[in-house]
Design a protein around this motif. Structure first.
Motif, mmCIF file in Angstrom:
data_model
loop_
_atom_site.group_PDB
_atom_site.id
_atom_site.type_symbol
_atom_site.label_atom_id
_atom_site.label_comp_id
_atom_site.label_asym_id
_atom_site.label_seq_id
_atom_site.Cartn_x
_atom_site.Cartn_y
_atom_site.Cartn_z
ATOM 1 N N ARG A 96 0.832 -1.223 0.000
ATOM 2 C CA ARG A 96 0.000 0.000 0.000
ATOM 3 C C ARG A 96 0.859 1.262 0.000
ATOM 4 N N THR B 192 -5.415 0.189 -2.006
ATOM 5 C CA THR B 192 -5.383 1.621 -2.335
ATOM 6 C C THR B 192 -4.072 2.205 -1.810
ATOM 7 N N ASP C 246 0.937 1.665 -6.618
ATOM 8 C CA ASP C 246 -0.327 2.383 -6.819
ATOM 9 C C ASP C 246 -1.268 1.620 -7.748
#
Ligand code: HDC
Length: 284
Positions: free
Chosen positions: A42, A52, A46
């Motif tokens: 994370r 996310t 990306d």
């Protein structure tokens, strides 16, 4: 000789824009993924399915520093040789999560000038806000030590009250920095030759180019956030450490963590040498 009358003067005022590439580079440059590349995706990617992108909170030090090597924030104090400056300490207090890309305005001033005997300690205080909508991201307190600039009869500043807890650490996190760690970290913005040029480092009395203090700080920030807050940037409140001794690229870092009611105390060591001291983390 520094001008001691400049307390309150503006310093370190600049804008900085960053992209997802910058925040991912920062994460890798402070060791994210080094134990296992599939950990911490994370922070380092990306485009991983189901994940996310998030930003390591200590990235705010890069946002605050501007182009440190070329924009010496201490010029307001006079003709300060960059070779007399070492980073003494860093506090960051976060108000909101840092987005993976964005733009900020940093507004700072000289908050204090302390006479530490041989050295002077300069405290720079800055606020970091979103350049577009003014969202407050962080308050930053940077202590720079000007070696050999003390002894001017000034205020020695408050005595530190931190002490090592009288019990074994709850956790010790080990990280292996890489030989090229400073070459990687400098790509974040701070191209001070102390961290890359052997002749410059020797002029400052060091046997080899040393690691950026903020790189070690980023390693410790990851270690403490993982231990105390399951690596959740949303729980990161404030983080302080004093740079107690130089770290060389390739050194093994051991971060000793003692949990407290609202966060943790910590120290980082290389062998028996304390390199980050007075460490304090508070949850948001
Ligand atoms: C806008 C943002 C811009 C950011 C730019 C960043 C630029 C970067 O590229 C620069 C870097 O990253 S430099 C690398 C990181 N920093 C270091 O390596 C410094 C390591 N520390 C040292 O070398 C010594 O502790 C040293 C030299 C600091 C002090 O050691 P000594 O000379 O042995 O001093 P000591 O006897 O321990 O202490 C004397 C008095 O000074 C106070 N003090 C010491 N370290 C301090 C520190 N880090 N912060 C605040 N105060 C400090 C001591 O408390 C003592 O004062 P008192 O008697 O009042 O307690």
């Amino acid at each position: 000789m520094i001008d001691h009358t400049k307390v309150g003067s503006p310093a370190a005022n600049w804008e900085r824009t960053w992209t997802t590439r910058d925040t991912m580079l920062y994460a890798v440059s402070v060791g994210a993924g080094a134990h296992d590349p599939t950990d911490e995706l994370r922070f380092t990617t990306d485009n991983t399915s189901g994940i996310t992108q998030q930003v390591l909170p200590t990235f705010v030090t890069v946002m605050a520093a501007g182009e440190a090597a070329t924009q010496n924030p201490l010029t307001v104090l006079g003709d300060i040789a960059v070779t007399s400056i070492v980073h003494g300490g860093q506090r960051i207090t976060l108000h909101n999560d840092i987005p993976p890309a964005g733009s900020v305005v940093s507004r700072g001033s000289i908050a204090a000038i302390y006479d530490k005997g041989r050295h002077a300690a300069i405290v720079l205080a800055s606020t970091i806000t979103d350049a577009d909508d003014g969202t407050p991201y962080a308050d930053i307190e940077t202590t720079m030590i000007l070696t050999g600039e003390g002894g001017f009869g000034g205020n020695p500043g408050p005595k530190a009250s931190w002490s090592v807890p009288d019990r074994e650490p709850d956790e010790i996190v080990t990280d292996h920095t890489r030989p090229e760690q400073a070459l990687l970290y400098r790509l974040n913005s701070d191209r001070n030759p102390l961290h890359s040029d052997p002749a410059f480092a020797a002029f400052m009395g060091r046997t080899r180019p040393t690691l950026h203090g903020l790189c070690t700080y980023g390693y410790a920030g990851r270690a403490v956030l993982a231990t105390v807050a399951e690596s959740d940037p949303g729980r990161f409140g404030s983080f302080f450490a004093r740079f107690a001794a130089p770290v060389e690229p390739g050194d093994e870092l051991h971060t000793l963590i003692w949990r407290t009611e609202n966060g943790a105390l910590f120290q980082t060591k290389v062998g028996d040498t304390v390199v980050l001291d007075h460490g304090e983390f508070r949850l948001r």
